[in-house]
Design a protein around this motif. Structure first.
Motif, PDB file in Angstrom:
ATOM      1  N   ILE A   1      93.807  66.054  96.395  1.00 49.81           N
ATOM      2  CA  ILE A   1      92.611  66.677  96.970  1.00 49.81           C
ATOM      3  C   ILE A   1      92.373  65.941  98.282  1.00 49.81           C
ATOM      4  O   ILE A   1      91.941  64.794  98.285  1.00 49.81           O
ATOM      5  CB  ILE A   1      91.388  66.545  96.048  1.00 49.81           C
ATOM      6  N   LYS A   2      92.719  66.587  99.375  1.00 51.92           N
ATOM      7  CA  LYS A   2      92.740  65.862 100.644  1.00 51.92           C
ATOM      8  C   LYS A   2      91.351  65.732 101.260  1.00 51.92           C
ATOM      9  O   LYS A   2      90.966  64.693 101.751  1.00 51.92           O
ATOM     10  CB  LYS A   2      93.659  66.582 101.626  1.00 51.92           C
ATOM     11  N   ARG A   3      90.593  66.824 101.264  1.00 55.14           N
ATOM     12  CA  ARG A   3      89.286  66.802 101.927  1.00 55.14           C
ATOM     13  C   ARG A   3      88.510  68.039 101.533  1.00 55.14           C
ATOM     14  O   ARG A   3      89.074  69.004 101.021  1.00 55.14           O
ATOM     15  CB  ARG A   3      89.443  66.761 103.443  1.00 55.14           C
ATOM     16  N   PHE A   4      87.236  67.988 101.805  1.00 52.23           N
ATOM     17  CA  PHE A   4      86.406  69.166 101.560  1.00 52.23           C
ATOM     18  C   PHE A   4      85.345  69.238 102.634  1.00 52.23           C
ATOM     19  O   PHE A   4      85.072  68.254 103.327  1.00 52.23           O
ATOM     20  CB  PHE A   4      85.766  69.115 100.163  1.00 52.23           C
ATOM     21  N   SER A   5      84.757  70.413 102.755  1.00 51.92           N
ATOM     22  CA  SER A   5      83.646  70.608 103.663  1.00 51.92           C
ATOM     23  C   SER A   5      82.603  71.412 102.903  1.00 51.92           C
ATOM     24  O   SER A   5      82.938  72.358 102.203  1.00 51.92           O
ATOM     25  CB  SER A   5      84.136  71.368 104.892  1.00 51.92           C
ATOM     26  N   ARG A   6      81.367  71.022 103.016  1.00 50.37           N
ATOM     27  CA  ARG A   6      80.299  71.692 102.251  1.00 50.37           C
ATOM     28  C   ARG A   6      79.112  71.952 103.166  1.00 50.37           C
ATOM     29  O   ARG A   6      78.578  71.021 103.761  1.00 50.37           O
ATOM     30  CB  ARG A   6      79.877  70.784 101.086  1.00 50.37           C
ATOM     31  N   LEU A   7      78.748  73.220 103.301  1.00 51.05           N
ATOM     32  CA  LEU A   7      77.576  73.566 104.123  1.00 51.05           C
ATOM     33  C   LEU A   7      76.502  74.179 103.233  1.00 51.05           C
ATOM     34  O   LEU A   7      76.785  75.071 102.442  1.00 51.05           O
ATOM     35  CB  LEU A   7      77.946  74.599 105.199  1.00 51.05           C
ATOM     36  N   GLU A   8      75.288  73.689 103.412  1.00 50.68           N
ATOM     37  CA  GLU A   8      74.170  74.257 102.669  1.00 50.68           C
ATOM     38  C   GLU A   8      73.199  74.857 103.682  1.00 50.68           C
ATOM     39  O   GLU A   8      72.897  74.237 104.698  1.00 50.68           O
ATOM     40  CB  GLU A   8      73.506  73.155 101.824  1.00 50.68           C
ATOM     41  N   LEU A   9      72.739  76.064 103.380  1.00 52.57           N
ATOM     42  CA  LEU A   9      71.858  76.774 104.310  1.00 52.57           C
ATOM     43  C   LEU A   9      70.624  75.939 104.633  1.00 52.57           C
ATOM     44  O   LEU A   9      69.917  75.475 103.725  1.00 52.57           O
ATOM     45  CB  LEU A   9      71.437  78.111 103.678  1.00 52.57           C
ATOM     46  N   GLY A  10      70.373  75.764 105.932  1.00 50.77           N
ATOM     47  CA  GLY A  10      69.144  75.117 106.372  1.00 50.77           C
ATOM     48  C   GLY A  10      69.069  73.608 106.176  1.00 50.77           C
ATOM     49  O   GLY A  10      68.024  73.017 106.423  1.00 50.77           O
ATOM     50  N   GLU A  11      70.176  72.971 105.723  1.00 48.51           N
ATOM     51  CA  GLU A  11      70.112  71.535 105.508  1.00 48.51           C
ATOM     52  C   GLU A  11      70.004  70.815 106.843  1.00 48.51           C
ATOM     53  O   GLU A  11      70.520  71.264 107.863  1.00 48.51           O
ATOM     54  CB  GLU A  11      71.309  71.014 104.702  1.00 48.51           C
ATOM     55  N   VAL A  12      69.323  69.678 106.820  1.00 47.44           N
ATOM     56  CA  VAL A  12      69.184  68.873 108.028  1.00 47.44           C
ATOM     57  C   VAL A  12      70.450  68.030 108.174  1.00 47.44           C
ATOM     58  O   VAL A  12      70.892  67.407 107.233  1.00 47.44           O
ATOM     59  CB  VAL A  12      67.941  67.964 107.946  1.00 47.44           C
ATOM     60  N   GLN A  13      71.032  68.075 109.360  1.00 47.20           N
ATOM     61  CA  GLN A  13      72.286  67.348 109.543  1.00 47.20           C
ATOM     62  C   GLN A  13      72.065  65.911 109.997  1.00 47.20           C
ATOM     63  O   GLN A  13      71.107  65.617 110.647  1.00 47.20           O
ATOM     64  CB  GLN A  13      73.148  68.072 110.580  1.00 47.20           C
TER      65      GLN A  13
ATOM     66  N   VAL B   1      80.835  79.283 107.899  1.00 48.34           N
ATOM     67  CA  VAL B   1      79.943  79.386 109.051  1.00 48.34           C
ATOM     68  C   VAL B   1      78.508  79.531 108.542  1.00 48.34           C
ATOM     69  O   VAL B   1      78.273  80.175 107.522  1.00 48.34           O
ATOM     70  CB  VAL B   1      80.378  80.556 109.976  1.00 48.34           C
ATOM     71  N   GLU B   2      77.575  78.848 109.209  1.00 52.22           N
ATOM     72  CA  GLU B   2      76.157  79.029 108.885  1.00 52.22           C
ATOM     73  C   GLU B   2      75.522  79.837 110.002  1.00 52.22           C
ATOM     74  O   GLU B   2      75.543  79.429 111.166  1.00 52.22           O
ATOM     75  CB  GLU B   2      75.426  77.686 108.754  1.00 52.22           C
TER      76      GLU B   2
ATOM     77  N   GLU C   1      65.629  90.229 115.324  1.00 45.89           N
ATOM     78  CA  GLU C   1      65.218  88.880 114.932  1.00 45.89           C
ATOM     79  C   GLU C   1      66.052  87.889 115.709  1.00 45.89           C
ATOM     80  O   GLU C   1      67.175  88.185 116.098  1.00 45.89           O
ATOM     81  CB  GLU C   1      65.521  88.645 113.440  1.00 45.89           C
ATOM     82  N   ASN C   2      65.528  86.686 115.868  1.00 47.79           N
ATOM     83  CA  ASN C   2      66.371  85.644 116.416  1.00 47.79           C
ATOM     84  C   ASN C   2      67.469  85.318 115.397  1.00 47.79           C
ATOM     85  O   ASN C   2      67.200  85.182 114.202  1.00 47.79           O
ATOM     86  CB  ASN C   2      65.554  84.391 116.724  1.00 47.79           C
ATOM     87  N   ILE C   3      68.687  85.251 115.863  1.00 47.75           N
ATOM     88  CA  ILE C   3      69.828  84.899 115.019  1.00 47.75           C
ATOM     89  C   ILE C   3      70.576  83.768 115.705  1.00 47.75           C
ATOM     90  O   ILE C   3      70.799  83.814 116.919  1.00 47.75           O
ATOM     91  CB  ILE C   3      70.743  86.124 114.795  1.00 47.75           C
ATOM     92  N   VAL C   4      70.896  82.744 114.934  1.00 44.67           N
ATOM     93  CA  VAL C   4      71.540  81.559 115.502  1.00 44.67           C
ATOM     94  C   VAL C   4      72.820  81.230 114.736  1.00 44.67           C
ATOM     95  O   VAL C   4      72.787  81.127 113.504  1.00 44.67           O
ATOM     96  CB  VAL C   4      70.586  80.336 115.430  1.00 44.67           C
ATOM     97  N   ILE C   5      73.932  81.125 115.450  1.00 44.84           N
ATOM     98  CA  ILE C   5      75.143  80.581 114.817  1.00 44.84           C
ATOM     99  C   ILE C   5      74.975  79.074 114.872  1.00 44.84           C
ATOM    100  O   ILE C   5      75.091  78.467 115.931  1.00 44.84           O
ATOM    101  CB  ILE C   5      76.425  81.013 115.556  1.00 44.84           C
ATOM    102  N   LYS C   6      74.654  78.492 113.724  1.00 50.25           N
ATOM    103  CA  LYS C   6      74.252  77.088 113.740  1.00 50.25           C
ATOM    104  C   LYS C   6      75.452  76.146 113.768  1.00 50.25           C
ATOM    105  O   LYS C   6      75.473  75.179 114.509  1.00 50.25           O
ATOM    106  CB  LYS C   6      73.409  76.789 112.505  1.00 50.25           C
ATOM    107  N   ARG C   7      76.425  76.410 112.925  1.00 48.28           N
ATOM    108  CA  ARG C   7      77.582  75.501 112.856  1.00 48.28           C
ATOM    109  C   ARG C   7      78.702  76.177 112.098  1.00 48.28           C
ATOM    110  O   ARG C   7      78.498  77.182 111.410  1.00 48.28           O
ATOM    111  CB  ARG C   7      77.192  74.202 112.149  1.00 48.28           C
ATOM    112  N   PHE C   8      79.877  75.594 112.198  1.00 44.74           N
ATOM    113  CA  PHE C   8      81.001  76.097 111.420  1.00 44.74           C
ATOM    114  C   PHE C   8      81.875  74.928 111.021  1.00 44.74           C
ATOM    115  O   PHE C   8      81.775  73.828 111.588  1.00 44.74           O
ATOM    116  CB  PHE C   8      81.809  77.131 112.223  1.00 44.74           C
ATOM    117  N   SER C   9      82.703  75.179 110.040  1.00 46.43           N
ATOM    118  CA  SER C   9      83.676  74.190 109.606  1.00 46.43           C
ATOM    119  C   SER C   9      84.991  74.931 109.432  1.00 46.43           C
ATOM    120  O   SER C   9      85.021  76.038 108.899  1.00 46.43           O
ATOM    121  CB  SER C   9      83.204  73.576 108.291  1.00 46.43           C
ATOM    122  N   ARG C  10      86.070  74.347 109.905  1.00 48.59           N
ATOM    123  CA  ARG C  10      87.372  75.029 109.855  1.00 48.59           C
ATOM    124  C   ARG C  10      88.426  74.052 109.361  1.00 48.59           C
ATOM    125  O   ARG C  10      88.609  72.989 109.959  1.00 48.59           O
ATOM    126  CB  ARG C  10      87.731  75.535 111.257  1.00 48.59           C
ATOM    127  N   LEU C  11      89.080  74.363 108.265  1.00 46.51           N
ATOM    128  CA  LEU C  11      90.153  73.514 107.743  1.00 46.51           C
ATOM    129  C   LEU C  11      91.465  74.280 107.804  1.00 46.51           C
ATOM    130  O   LEU C  11      91.545  75.432 107.384  1.00 46.51           O
ATOM    131  CB  LEU C  11      89.893  73.126 106.276  1.00 46.51           C
TER     132      LEU C  11
END
Lengths: 198, 198
Positions: A186-198, B74-75, B182-192
């Motif tokens: 298991i090399k790596r993971f990425s986890r995004l949660e809606l609206g979380e503070v970074q 993508v968030e 509505e305001n829509i924002v592409i907040k962040r993405f992660s790409r593996l």
């Protein structure tokens, strides 16, 4: 009874053992391929640690999204594309992605925790113990235990596996390595949660 | 001709305009809801910039995995859960995830490029221009142009949108803001990507 080289090779591919071991297993089971495979897999369990030194560069990127609010990507490597395409492997990758969504680990393994984070956590634990009035001579010992508990909270491989909390994710991984007969990482993971503070 | 309050409200919800504007639009189109919606959407285009100042905290985490080898999360945020649940919004999120998989941006917007990366890129461009024998007085100007090109390569919002390279992803986003109201924002993405060196 004759054992074909194709059978030996196939057994070797499926289990990751050497040609001699594969041949011996087939000889012992009088050429019964399924029984030999079974025997190799049982032996494989013991060999999982050895396999984990072999290079794993193939594999899969898996994903799991929960209700559009938690998304996980995970990279799981295998040695061969052959294993990566098996249903067993796909299921494993999906399980891990789902586990990460639910259990929110911060690192894959203990080795991945950076020194700064670990030092900060250790300080925090020691401070709390001191404030709670624990005698100094006990603090080092209790801290050790609490750090071990911290590992089970933040490291994916140390977390209790959500679908079977009797084993850790690391133990589940070893089981799969033994079953598939290849090093799996298991090399790596990425986890995004809606609206979380970074 | 009577215009129901329900129609006004519905138009407002779909476009993000005020009650008065919605009522006026329906009056102008003699109660034809679809025509009023169309008119609002055209007006909406002009309003997209204004909307982008409003807070967007709802939305969706979307994903796209290509052949198990490239995975993207993508968030994308919206102001309301109502908009996040529309098919239009879901399609947009999926489009963006797919675009990121194909075009491999490094940042969402120009503002997200850290100073160190930008300085390094600028230095590199200047060095190359100097080595190619460009006169000093032209270097600043050419560098400016090359940095602009660099933005279109590494910033998601500046990249030509893969499904319609005549517009940038940022332009596509503005179109969707106008359409959904509505305001829509592409907040962040992660790409593996499988096996990539980190």
């Amino acid at each position: 009874m004759s054992i074909s080289i194709e059978e030996i090779k196939r057994l070797r591919e499926l289990t990751g053992v050497g040609m001699t071991d594969a041949k011996n297993a087939l000889t012992e089971t009088k050429g019964d391929f399924d029984k030999a495979l079974e025997a190799m897999r049982i032996k494989g369990l013991a060999k999982a640690d050895k396999k984990s030194e072999r290079e794993a560069k193939e594999g899969l990127i898996g994903e799991y999204v929960h209700s559009g609010r938690i998304g996980v990507l995970v990279e799981v490597n295998s040695e061969t594309d052959f294993v990566a395409r098996t249903d067993d492997f796909k299921t494993f990758v999906h399980d891990i992605a789902m586990h990460v969504a639910a259990s929110n680990p911060q690192f894959v393994s203990v080795e991945d925790i950076d020194k700064k984070t670990l030092d900060k956590e250790t300080e925090l634990i020691k401070k709390e113990l001191k404030e709670s009035g624990k005698p100094d001579k006990m603090i080092a010992q209790i801290t050790k235990g609490k750090i071990k508990k911290y590992y089970t909270e933040v490291c994916l491989l140390e977390q209790p596996y959500i679908k079977n909390p009797d084993q850790t994710v690391g133990e589940y991984l070893k089981e799969v390595i033994a079953r598939l007969g290849e090093n799996i990482v298991i090399k790596r993971f990425s986890r995004l949660e809606l609206g979380e503070v970074q």
